[in-house]
Design an enzyme around this catalytic site. Structure first.
Site, short mmCIF file in Angstrom:
data_model
loop_
_atom_site.label_atom_id
_atom_site.label_comp_id
_atom_site.label_asym_id
_atom_site.label_seq_id
_atom_site.Cartn_x
_atom_site.Cartn_y
_atom_site.Cartn_z
N SER A 143 -6.68 -9.82 18.26
CA SER A 143 -6.29 -8.42 18.18
C SER A 143 -7.08 -7.60 19.21
O SER A 143 -6.89 -7.79 20.41
CB SER A 143 -6.48 -7.92 16.75
OG SER A 143 -5.82 -6.70 16.54
N HIS B 23 0.06 -8.83 17.39
CA HIS B 23 0.78 -8.63 16.11
C HIS B 23 2.23 -8.22 16.37
O HIS B 23 2.79 -7.33 15.73
CB HIS B 23 0.07 -7.56 15.27
CG HIS B 23 -1.40 -7.79 15.12
ND1 HIS B 23 -1.91 -9.00 14.68
CD2 HIS B 23 -2.46 -6.98 15.36
CE1 HIS B 23 -3.23 -8.91 14.65
NE2 HIS B 23 -3.59 -7.71 15.08
#
Length: 247
Positions: free
Chosen positions: A135, A171
């Site tokens: 991330s 994501h």
């Protein structure tokens, strides 16, 4: 021995949770991959950087617990309220793998710059320490990406370290706003050609070349988003190689 050439593994994956809950984590297969790329041998040294959430102590506890009883030799670098090691540069250069956790990529890069980490991490990368993360810990190595660092509404971020001359979307399959925002950011020139990952997918770079995508589960993918020459973008799917086995 160090990796044969500078290597980054930028991901939307990392740890898996056991049945007792999210704090009971185990390393996913990406860590074995990174140790292999680092040519680390039987006892890989891995250091965790978690400034994207302000060095939360619980995150370090989970990290060390996840690697307890494995072949890995874990350590962590904290910068709040001050560095927890006497020589940050020496500690990071002594690692086989540096892993960066998720959170706020804007805060992460700002804190790193205050401590001179970009220069140290570039030296590590060029010396064969395999860099990686999930991330925010993926976006940071790139020119930028889509982030919720500034609030719940996603915004473009263009102040990454730039070791990799691409944008990065994370994501991609689990947060509905990320794909259209990445398309807009690439289409209007805010970000360069970008590489994006569904949850469970990572990107392996040798130097600045994307050499493969990998996944810790089936049915997920990576993508390249590039300008199409007509003011829009084209998205090309990159089939990942499925990784198996625990760390």
């Amino acid at each position: 021995m160090p990796a044969s050439e500078p290597t980054i593994v930028a991901t939307s994956m990392g740890f898996s949770s056991r049945r007792r809950g999210p704090w009971d984590a185990r390393p996913g297969p990406v860590f074995d991959l990174m140790a292999e790329l680092a040519q680390a041998g039987d006892a890989p040294k891995i250091c965790y950087l978690n400034q994207a959430v302000g060095d939360q102590p619980t995150s370090f506890t989970v990290f060390h617990g996840a690697f307890a009883g494995t072949r890995f030799r874990p350590s962590h670098l904290a910068l709040f309220p001050m560095p927890n090691v006497d020589d940050v540069r020496a500690h990071l250069l002594a690692q086989d793998v540096v892993w960066v956790g998720g959170g706020s990529v804007a805060n992460l890069c700002a804190v790193w710059r205050a401590h001179g980490l970009p220069e140290i991490l570039r030296e590590c990368w060029e010396a064969g320490v395999v860099l990686g993360g999930v991330s925010a810990g993926s976006i940071c190595w790139h020119a930028g990406g889509a982030t919720d660092s500034f609030g719940p509404k996603l915004r473009g971020f263009t102040d990454g370290l730039g070791f990799l001359p691409y944008g990065n979307g994370v994501h991609y399959d689990s947060e509905a706003e990320r794909r259209p925002l990445m398309h807009r950011l690439v289409g209007d020139g805010t970000l360069p050609v970008s590489h994006c990952t569904d949850d469970g997918v990572g990107l392996v770079y040798r130097g600045t070349r994307l050499v493969e995508a990998v996944a810790d589960r089936a049915g997920v993918s990576a993508y390249e988003v590039a300008p199409d020459g007509d003011g829009g973008v084209r998205e090309t799917r990159i089939e990942p190689r499925l990784l198996t086995g625990p760390a």
